[in-house]
Design an enzyme around this catalytic site. Structure first.
Site, short mmCIF file in Angstrom:
data_model
loop_
_atom_site.label_atom_id
_atom_site.label_comp_id
_atom_site.label_asym_id
_atom_site.label_seq_id
_atom_site.Cartn_x
_atom_site.Cartn_y
_atom_site.Cartn_z
N TRP A 237 -34.09 40.44 -12.27
CA TRP A 237 -35.09 40.92 -11.31
C TRP A 237 -35.25 42.39 -11.67
O TRP A 237 -34.35 43.20 -11.44
CB TRP A 237 -34.57 40.75 -9.89
CG TRP A 237 -35.59 41.07 -8.84
CD1 TRP A 237 -36.50 40.22 -8.29
CD2 TRP A 237 -35.81 42.34 -8.20
NE1 TRP A 237 -37.28 40.87 -7.36
CE2 TRP A 237 -36.88 42.17 -7.28
CE3 TRP A 237 -35.23 43.60 -8.31
CZ2 TRP A 237 -37.36 43.20 -6.47
CZ3 TRP A 237 -35.71 44.63 -7.51
CH2 TRP A 237 -36.76 44.43 -6.60
N GLY B 113 -27.09 45.51 -11.05
CA GLY B 113 -26.87 46.74 -10.30
C GLY B 113 -27.77 47.84 -10.85
O GLY B 113 -28.72 47.56 -11.58
N LYS C 98 -42.48 34.60 6.85
CA LYS C 98 -42.38 33.40 6.03
C LYS C 98 -43.70 33.16 5.31
O LYS C 98 -43.73 32.85 4.12
CB LYS C 98 -42.07 32.14 6.87
CG LYS C 98 -40.70 32.01 7.42
CD LYS C 98 -39.66 31.52 6.44
CE LYS C 98 -39.00 32.62 5.73
NZ LYS C 98 -38.05 33.47 6.33
#
Ligand code: G6P
Length: 592
Positions: A75, A102, A473
């Site tokens: 990501w 990280g 959502k």
């Protein structure tokens, strides 16, 4: 964010194991991925952008030769989603490969220094400084393990990383600070991974790595060291069987499976230790101030919890978004109880807030789903959600179980824990009914409104946060703009956006919020809104009625949240999106 896996084995199909384990961690990031294998004393790397299956189709990650390797699913934080930025990253000579989860905060400074000394960089990532730093240390004659121990204190920020080198081809060395890393041992195989979920069914011993600890893996063993390089004994824990269930079963997507599991998982939420609840509710009642901190859906559950604490326990508490917590640190002290809510137990904003509160002497209680999490380690007391693995990026069953835990806690404050347990068990049957009743109506609503650009969700009192959660959502997985707000606020601005045909979702159960919420719905309708009501009471002003069962007024949030999850899911599918992996998002947000 980012999933890392290392595998040392005598297995000729090691890359296919690494690939499968990465698939289980894809929820952590899915914009690009890669594997480095040690094969015939050489380093072989394949990597590419896209979801894991796409990368695999193109590069055959699972067919790479070798018995020792590392894999990464990314990501992006530092550096765009490009092939060069995809992990693994190497040193100048291509002899050392590293994967990392990280952020290395001081990477610019380290990178400048390394470039000055002749290192060549191939990516824009913070990670790439690690293999180059290791290269420097190994050139000085250090082993891979010694090199990792030597450079770790110079890396500021958070990391879990794994390194391999052609000089020591049978080994993987890993360490962590602030990001998770576990080690697992099976028969003649050793693993290191961001999440024990990736190792399900393959190991019989699990070793969560402590802050600053270093693990050296070879096919038959794992040896552990502290940050000074001193060997340390480590006790294995038995991997939990519940956490091995991680397939979609007969469902197309994890999200739908997890929505459907909710009646069962609510029952598990009620399987709690009464003593812990009594102790925590006393902590809450005695505290000078209670601050609940969380992100995303967990924060919306906390907002429902706030009403429960006030209405049942007569205790006011404040809910602070975890990313904003640090700005309130001045008023945290030893009379503060911080209640930290997090499914994963590893959301960095929550962890940092809690660390800060601890420094000020606050007591920390956390409500977590994942066992062995960083947040758990930082807490004085922990309550578990018991909903098993949640893989879909958008929280569903963990949210419902958080509501249940808040309900149990609030009744523990008034010595009615047993009755509350009973009520949660009963309401799980009402959740099943809500699912059974509304499939067709949700399909009709989806058909009619799936091309709309904006949705508004309104509710009052204890149900207001369910409006916000419903809107979240929809945004997360169907990419439709949606806002949730207290119904009474509509007239203070947002009403100007309502025009002919705007869908307004109104959560108006027949409770103490009914009359006033209905008035606000009528005001919206008078301006052209299409009213989609979520209620146990029908009314002629509704254009659509999502029917709820009648429950006690403090339990409506639990039954009302479920059809909103189903609506968001149905919209995502209709619009052609994968609800399990929404663009730009990840399940565990371990960056700031
Ligand atoms: C991410 C997820 C959300 C989740 C939030 C908080 O943004 O996409 O679904 O609610 O993180 O996660 P946590 O694990 O702390 O509950």
């Amino acid at each position: 964010m980012c999933g890392i896996i290392g595998y040392c084995s005598k297995d000729t199909k090691a890359s296919s194991v690494i690939f499968q384990d990465l698939k289980r961690m894809e929820y952590r990031g899915y914009d690009s991925s890669g594997i480095a294998m040690m094969s015939g004393g050489k380093l072989l790397i394949r990597k590419g952008i896209g979801k894991l299956d796409e990368v695999n189709r193109q590069y055959k990650l699972d067919k790479m030769p070798g018995q020792v390797g590392i894999g990464h699913t990314r990501w992006a934080t530092h550096g765009g989603v490009t092939q060069p930025n995809t992990h693994p990253h190497t040193d100048c000579s291509g002899q050392i490969a590293v994967i990392h989860n990280g952020i290395i905060d001081n990477y610019q400074e380290l990178r400048k220094d390394l470039i000055k000394r002749g290192h060549r960089f191939a990516s824009e990532t913070d990670t790439e400084v690690i293999p180059h730093k290791i290269e420097d240390e190994m050139k000085r004659g250090r082993t891979l393990q010694e090199a990792v121990i030597a450079i770790a204190p110079r890396l500021h920020g958070s990391y879990a990383f794994l390194a391999i080198s052609t000089r020591e081809p049978g080994k993987i060395v890993g360490t962590r600070k602030g990001s998770p890393l576990v080690v697992g041992l099976g028969d003649h195989k050793a693993f290191a991974a961001s999440d024990s979920l990736a190792l399900a069914g393959q190991i019989n011993q699990l070793f969560p790595l402590g802050e600053g600890e270093v693990a050296v893996l070879s096919a038959d063993k794992a040896v552990f060291y502290d940050s000074t390089g001193r060997e340390i004994p480590k006790k294995a824990i038995k991997p939990d069987a519940v956490w091995s269930e991680n397939d979609k079963g007969s469902y197309d997507y994890f999200m739908l499976k997890e929505i459907m599991e909710q009646p069962k998982s609510l029952v598990a939420a009620a399987l709690q230790d009464k003593e812990i609840f009594t102790a925590v509710s006393l902590d809450i009642l005695r505290a000078g101030q209670v601050i609940v901190t969380a992100c995303g859906s967990s924060r919306y559950a906390a907002l429902v919890g706030r009403y429960l604490f006030s209405s049942v326990g007569k205790k006011f508490c404040e809910v602070v978004m975890a990313s904003e917590f640090q700005y309130f640190a001045d008023s945290v002290n030893k009379n503060t109880l911080v209640l930290a809510i997090s499914q994963s137990g590893e959301t960095l904003d929550v962890i940092e807030g809690v660390e800060l509160a601890r420094q000020e002497g606050a007591r920390i209680v956390s409500i977590i789903n994942r066992p062995q999490s960083l947040l758990g380690e930082l807490s004085h007391n922990v309550i578990y959600l018991n909903c098993g693995p949640e893989i879909g990026v958008a929280a569903t069953k963990s949210f419902l179980n958080q509501l249940a835990v808040f309900y149990l806690l609030s009744f523990s404050m008034v010595h009615s824990f047993d009755m509350a347990v009973d009520n949660i068990r009963k309401v799980s049957r009402q959740v099943s009914k809500t699912i059974e009743w509304n499939g067709e109506e949700i399909a009709r609503i989806t058909e009619k409104y799936h091309q709309k650009n904006d949705f508004y969700y309104i509710a009052r009192g204890i149900n207001f946060a369910i409006a916000s959660e419903g809107a979240l959502k929809l945004k997360e997985i169907s990419y439709i703009h949606a806002e949730g707000m207290p119904a009474g606020e509509l007239k203070h601005g947002t009403l100007s956006l309502i025009e002919e045909g705007t869908p307004v979702l109104v959560i108006c159960p027949g409770d103490y919020t009914y009359k006033e919420t209905l008035s606000n719905a009528i005001e919206a309708k008078a301006r052209g809104a299409q009213i989609i009501a979520v209620s146990d009471v029908n009314n002629e002003i509704y254009d659509h009625w999502i029917r709820l069962p009648k429950v006690h007024e403090l339990l409506y949030p639990i039954v009302a949240a479920v059809p909103l999850q189903l609506l968001a899911y149905s919209m995502a599918i209709k619009r052609g999106h994968n609800p399990d992996m929404p663009r730009n998002l990840a399940k565990s947000v371990t960056v700031k």
